[in-house]
Structures are given as structure tokens and as C-alpha cells.
Scaffold this active site. Structure first.
Site, PDB file in Angstrom:
ATOM      1  N   ASP A 133     -43.764  46.515   5.180  1.00  0.00           N
ATOM      2  CA  ASP A 133     -43.433  47.231   6.420  1.00  0.00           C
ATOM      3  C   ASP A 133     -41.951  47.052   6.756  1.00  0.00           C
ATOM      4  OD1 ASP A 133     -46.017  48.097   6.879  1.00  0.00           O
ATOM      5  OD2 ASP A 133     -46.478  46.595   8.403  1.00  0.00           O
ATOM      6  N   ARG A 183     -42.671  54.873   1.915  1.00  0.00           N
ATOM      7  CA  ARG A 183     -43.320  55.386   3.112  1.00  0.00           C
ATOM      8  C   ARG A 183     -42.231  55.819   4.090  1.00  0.00           C
ATOM      9  NH1 ARG A 183     -46.145  50.893   6.357  1.00  0.00           N
ATOM     10  NH2 ARG A 183     -47.754  51.037   4.761  1.00  0.00           N
TER      11      ARG A 183
HETATM   12  P1  FDA Z   1     -44.869  61.106  17.327  1.00  0.00           P
HETATM   13  O1  FDA Z   1     -44.815  59.763  17.968  1.00  0.00           O
HETATM   14  O2  FDA Z   1     -43.856  62.111  17.733  1.00  0.00           O
HETATM   15  O3  FDA Z   1     -46.321  61.680  17.523  1.00  0.00           O
HETATM   16  C1  FDA Z   1     -46.719  62.974  17.132  1.00  0.00           C
HETATM   17  C2  FDA Z   1     -48.127  63.222  17.639  1.00  0.00           C
HETATM   18  O4  FDA Z   1     -49.028  62.296  17.013  1.00  0.00           O
HETATM   19  C3  FDA Z   1     -48.316  62.973  19.124  1.00  0.00           C
HETATM   20  O5  FDA Z   1     -48.004  64.102  19.875  1.00  0.00           O
HETATM   21  C4  FDA Z   1     -49.767  62.606  19.173  1.00  0.00           C
HETATM   22  O6  FDA Z   1     -50.565  63.764  19.079  1.00  0.00           O
HETATM   23  C5  FDA Z   1     -49.957  61.797  17.940  1.00  0.00           C
HETATM   24  N1  FDA Z   1     -49.684  60.373  18.154  1.00  0.00           N
HETATM   25  C6  FDA Z   1     -48.600  59.683  17.726  1.00  0.00           C
HETATM   26  N2  FDA Z   1     -48.666  58.388  18.082  1.00  0.00           N
HETATM   27  C7  FDA Z   1     -49.788  58.263  18.770  1.00  0.00           C
HETATM   28  C8  FDA Z   1     -50.416  57.163  19.398  1.00  0.00           C
HETATM   29  N3  FDA Z   1     -49.874  55.943  19.405  1.00  0.00           N
HETATM   30  N4  FDA Z   1     -51.597  57.386  20.023  1.00  0.00           N
HETATM   31  C9  FDA Z   1     -52.161  58.615  20.033  1.00  0.00           C
HETATM   32  N5  FDA Z   1     -51.607  59.704  19.455  1.00  0.00           N
HETATM   33  C10 FDA Z   1     -50.453  59.530  18.829  1.00  0.00           C
HETATM   34  N6  FDA Z   1     -42.977  52.125  12.081  1.00  0.00           N
HETATM   35  C11 FDA Z   1     -42.042  51.215  11.728  1.00  0.00           C
HETATM   36  O7  FDA Z   1     -41.031  51.081  12.425  1.00  0.00           O
HETATM   37  N7  FDA Z   1     -42.221  50.445  10.610  1.00  0.00           N
HETATM   38  C12 FDA Z   1     -43.292  50.580   9.794  1.00  0.00           C
HETATM   39  O8  FDA Z   1     -43.400  49.872   8.795  1.00  0.00           O
HETATM   40  C13 FDA Z   1     -44.265  51.564  10.139  1.00  0.00           C
HETATM   41  N8  FDA Z   1     -45.374  51.754   9.380  1.00  0.00           N
HETATM   42  C14 FDA Z   1     -46.199  52.819   9.656  1.00  0.00           C
HETATM   43  C15 FDA Z   1     -47.254  53.122   8.799  1.00  0.00           C
HETATM   44  C16 FDA Z   1     -48.032  54.241   9.018  1.00  0.00           C
HETATM   45  C17 FDA Z   1     -49.121  54.571   8.048  1.00  0.00           C
HETATM   46  C18 FDA Z   1     -47.779  55.082  10.147  1.00  0.00           C
HETATM   47  C19 FDA Z   1     -48.572  56.321  10.389  1.00  0.00           C
HETATM   48  C20 FDA Z   1     -46.779  54.761  11.017  1.00  0.00           C
HETATM   49  C21 FDA Z   1     -45.993  53.631  10.798  1.00  0.00           C
HETATM   50  N9  FDA Z   1     -44.990  53.277  11.690  1.00  0.00           N
HETATM   51  C22 FDA Z   1     -44.079  52.317  11.318  1.00  0.00           C
HETATM   52  C23 FDA Z   1     -44.938  53.886  13.056  1.00  0.00           C
HETATM   53  C24 FDA Z   1     -44.035  55.079  13.119  1.00  0.00           C
HETATM   54  O9  FDA Z   1     -42.701  54.691  12.973  1.00  0.00           O
HETATM   55  C25 FDA Z   1     -44.183  55.823  14.459  1.00  0.00           C
HETATM   56  O10 FDA Z   1     -43.843  54.970  15.499  1.00  0.00           O
HETATM   57  C26 FDA Z   1     -45.586  56.358  14.719  1.00  0.00           C
HETATM   58  O11 FDA Z   1     -46.176  56.848  13.548  1.00  0.00           O
HETATM   59  C27 FDA Z   1     -45.519  57.531  15.712  1.00  0.00           C
HETATM   60  O12 FDA Z   1     -44.699  58.552  15.206  1.00  0.00           O
HETATM   61  P2  FDA Z   1     -45.245  59.976  14.685  1.00  0.00           P
HETATM   62  O13 FDA Z   1     -44.493  60.309  13.451  1.00  0.00           O
HETATM   63  O14 FDA Z   1     -46.700  59.926  14.524  1.00  0.00           O
HETATM   64  O15 FDA Z   1     -44.751  61.020  15.741  1.00  0.00           O
END
Ligand code: FDA
Length: 307
Positions: A133, A183
Site C-alpha cells: 500500500d 495499483r
Molecule cells: P471518489 O472518492 O471520487 O468516489 C467516487 C464514487 O465512489 C463516489 O461518488 C461514491 O459513489 C463512491 N465512493 C467512493 N468512496 C466511497 C466511500 N468511502 N463510501 C461510499 N461510496 C464511496 N489510497 C491510498 O492513499 N493508498 C492506498 O494504498 C490505497 N489503496 C486502495 C486500494 C483499493 C483497492 C481502493 C479501491 C482504494 C485504495 N485507496 C488507497 C483509496 C483511494 O485512494 C481513494 O481514497 C478511494 O478509493 C476513493 O476514491 P475513488 O477513486 O473511489 O473516487
């Protein structure tokens, strides 16, 4: 944005941590995002997700350790988990995600490297892999350095890049090499403007630029996002590049957009669910709350219903 910043600050505040951890509500809220506290919980959820056609990356919760004993215990927890996954025949669809700060990075880089190596050895013995991570920007160079070292013996070790960091486009170019598992996520920490894009649109644009580099490169990209627009763009880019299904994967967090997870898997995509388990859920939960105001409503409703 103000709320997000406050929650991310709270995610590293010991006083708030004690308060939230002892609130009567916490277990209910946590259950939505965390598999449970024990290895049995982790294995049960892995088995359920596998039955639904999903793959898994398991995260033994914990971070920012400043005690050698704690770092050792986390390492042992991963080794135990990987043995169980191997014994139960679940390891083919389940890897692990490791935070270096949980295995001693803040104490001594070489301790973190040794511990991460022990996890990689256990993963290799179970015929699976490890993804390291990414945490806050002060650790990026150290983390990428450790991933480079691990890849000498365990070439499939995955790295994570955060689109909100200004440096990440260049890191994508460096890391998008043959066999490299990357990732790509937006990034979940509170970062200063000097190193990170602050607006959603700038972060999204950076994510798309990084996607292009990773999809066009010879590595194995892992699209970690729930953002419907970015999922669509990733899908469009892999088709345009003529990539076969299975030469990349989508990743989402346990409990977030579960229908979309199944929809993608049903369309023949590899979908990996990041499944956290363990007692130390505080930092993880606060970052999930910071990501979406609706989650705070959910949290507050749960608090009010208990008072
Ligand atoms: P965004 O936050 O803009 O969300 C888009 C849409 O997704 C929202 O409108 C909602 O519908 C849905 N959604 C997103 N988050 C949600 C929540 N918490 N609850 C409910 N709905 C939600 N970060 C990091 O800094 N280091 C890491 O190593 C990782 N590892 C990692 C692994 C995996 C498999 C994932 C999916 C994510 C990470 N992250 C991470 C977290 C990542 O950086 C980020 O903070 C979250 O994925 C939220 O960003 P989105 O890209 O989903 O978009």
C-alpha cells in the site's frame, strides 16, 4: 473539503481515536467496511467473495507502528493468514496488501523491508502475491525503494501510485515495465498543495493521464477506483489498446459499490476487493468517512440511534 480535511486530521489524532473507538456505535459502522476482527472472519469473507466470482486483497488493519513488537505481530498475522489461505485452497484468488508503516517503516527501513520480505515469502509459498500500500507522501520514496528491493526476489510484488500526487505521472512512466503490477488510486491522505493536486477535477485529470501511461505500457495495471466515470474511461482505454481481459484488473473496497463489483465480474473482468480485517480499524474508517459525506450521515445516524 473542510470536512474532509478535519476527518483526515482526526484520523491521526490519538484523542479522537480513543473517543471513536470506545463509542457504543462503532462496531455497527465498522462492519460495513471491515470483514471482522479475526483470521476466521477474513477467510469467511474471502470465501464468500470467491463464490461470487470476485478476487480479494486482504489488509491486516494497523498503521504507524512505533514498536518493534507490534511490527513483528503484524508480520506474523500476515504469515498466519497466508498459510490459512493456502491450506484452504483460497490463495489463487486472494493476495494481501501491506502497509509498510504497520511493519516498522517509521522505526527502521530495513526492519520494514525484512518484515515485508517475510510476508512475500509466505505469499510465494502459498502461490500468491503481495501489494505494498502507499501511505502519505513523506513515505513515497522509501516505499517505492522497498518495493524495488522486494521485486528482486519477488517480481510480482505490487506497488500503489496515488493520482493526487504531482509526481505520480512520472512514477507511472518509471514503473510501467514488463511484469510490473501497479495499483492506481486517487489517494486517501491529507496532503499539502506543494505535492498534491487539491481539486477533484485536477485529481481526476491526473488519474486519466496515469491510466493512459499504465494501459499503454507492458505492465499489469490495477484500476482502484469506485468513480463511475473513471471506471468507464479505464474500460474504454483497455479496449482501445486491445488489451485482453485478465491483463489488467479493477479493484474496489469491501462494502463500497458492491453491485458494480458484481456487474464488472459478470462482464468477465477481473475484480479484486480490498478486504480489511483486524482490531485497528480507526484510521481506515476515518479515511472512508472523509471520502463521502453520505458516510458521515450514516455514522451520525448510527450514533443517534444508540443515544
Ligand atoms: P471518489 O472518492 O471520487 O468516489 C467516487 C464514487 O465512489 C463516489 O461518488 C461514491 O459513489 C463512491 N465512493 C467512493 N468512496 C466511497 C466511500 N468511502 N463510501 C461510499 N461510496 C464511496 N489510497 C491510498 O492513499 N493508498 C492506498 O494504498 C490505497 N489503496 C486502495 C486500494 C483499493 C483497492 C481502493 C479501491 C482504494 C485504495 N485507496 C488507497 C483509496 C483511494 O485512494 C481513494 O481514497 C478511494 O478509493 C476513493 O476514491 P475513488 O477513486 O473511489 O473516487
Amino acid at each position: 473539503m473542510v470536512l474532509r480535511a478535519a476527518l483526515l486530521t482526526a484520523s491521526r489524532n490519538a484523542g479522537v481515536r480513543r473517543l471513536v473507538e470506545t463509542a457504543p456505535v462503532s462496531r455497527d459502522v465498522v462492519r460495513r467496511f471491515v470483514a471482522g476482527t479475526s483470521v476466521d472472519d477474513a477467510v469467511r469473507v474471502t470465501s464468500d467473495l470467491a463464490a461470487a466470482g470476485l478476487t480479494v486483497s486482504l489488509d491486516h488493519l494497523g498503521e504507524d507502528t512505533t514498536e518493534i513488537g507490534h511490527a513483528d505481530a503484524t508480520t506474523k498475522a500476515y504469515v498466519t493468514l497466508l498459510r490459512r489461505l493456502g491450506d484452504l485452497g483460497l490463495a489463487a484468488g486472494a493476495e494481501v496488501s501491506v502497509k509498510l508503516s504497520a511493519v516498522g517503516q517509521a522505526l527502521d527501513e530495513s526492519l520494514a523491508l525484512d518484515n515485508a520480505r517475510a510476508v512475500c515469502e509466505a505469499a510465494a509459498a502459498a502461490s500468491t502475491t503481495v501489494t505494498i500500500d502507499m501511505e502519505d507522501h513523506t513515505t513515497t520514496d522509501s516505499t517505492l525503494g522497498i518495493v524495488r528491493d522486494l521485486r528482486r526476489d519477488f517480481p510480482s510484488t505490487g506497488a500503489v501510485l496515488q493520482a493526487y500526487l504531482r509526481r505520480t505521472e512520472a512514477d507511472c512512466r518509471d514503473l510501467a515495465v514488463e511484469g510490473s503490477r501497479i495499483r492506481l488510486c486517487k489517494g486517501a491522505y491529507k496532503e499539502p498543495e506543494s505535492v498534491a493536486y487539491q481539486s477533484r477535477s485536477d485529481v481526476d485529470r491526473s488519474y486519466v493521464r496515469c491510466l493512459r501511461t499504465l494501459v499503454d505500457g507492458p505492465g499489469y495495471p490495477m484500476f482502484a477506483t469506485h468513480d463511475p466515470r473513471l471506471v468507464k474511461i479505464a474500460d474504454m482505454l483497455v479496449r482501445r489498446a486491445g488489451r485482453a481481459k485478465g491483463s489488467y484488473e479493477f479493484q474496489m473496497l469491501y462494502g463500497i459499490r458492491p453491485h458494480e463489483q458484481l456487474r464488472l465480474a459478470g462482464a468477465g473482468e477481473t475484480v479484486r476487493i480490498y478486504v480489511p480485517y483486524g482490531d485497528e480499524w480507526y484510521g481506515y474508517l476515518m479515511r472512508r468517512l472523509a471520502e463521502r459525506p453520505a458516510n458521515i450521515g450514516f455514522f451520525l445516524r448510527a450514533v443517534l440511534s444508540k443515544t
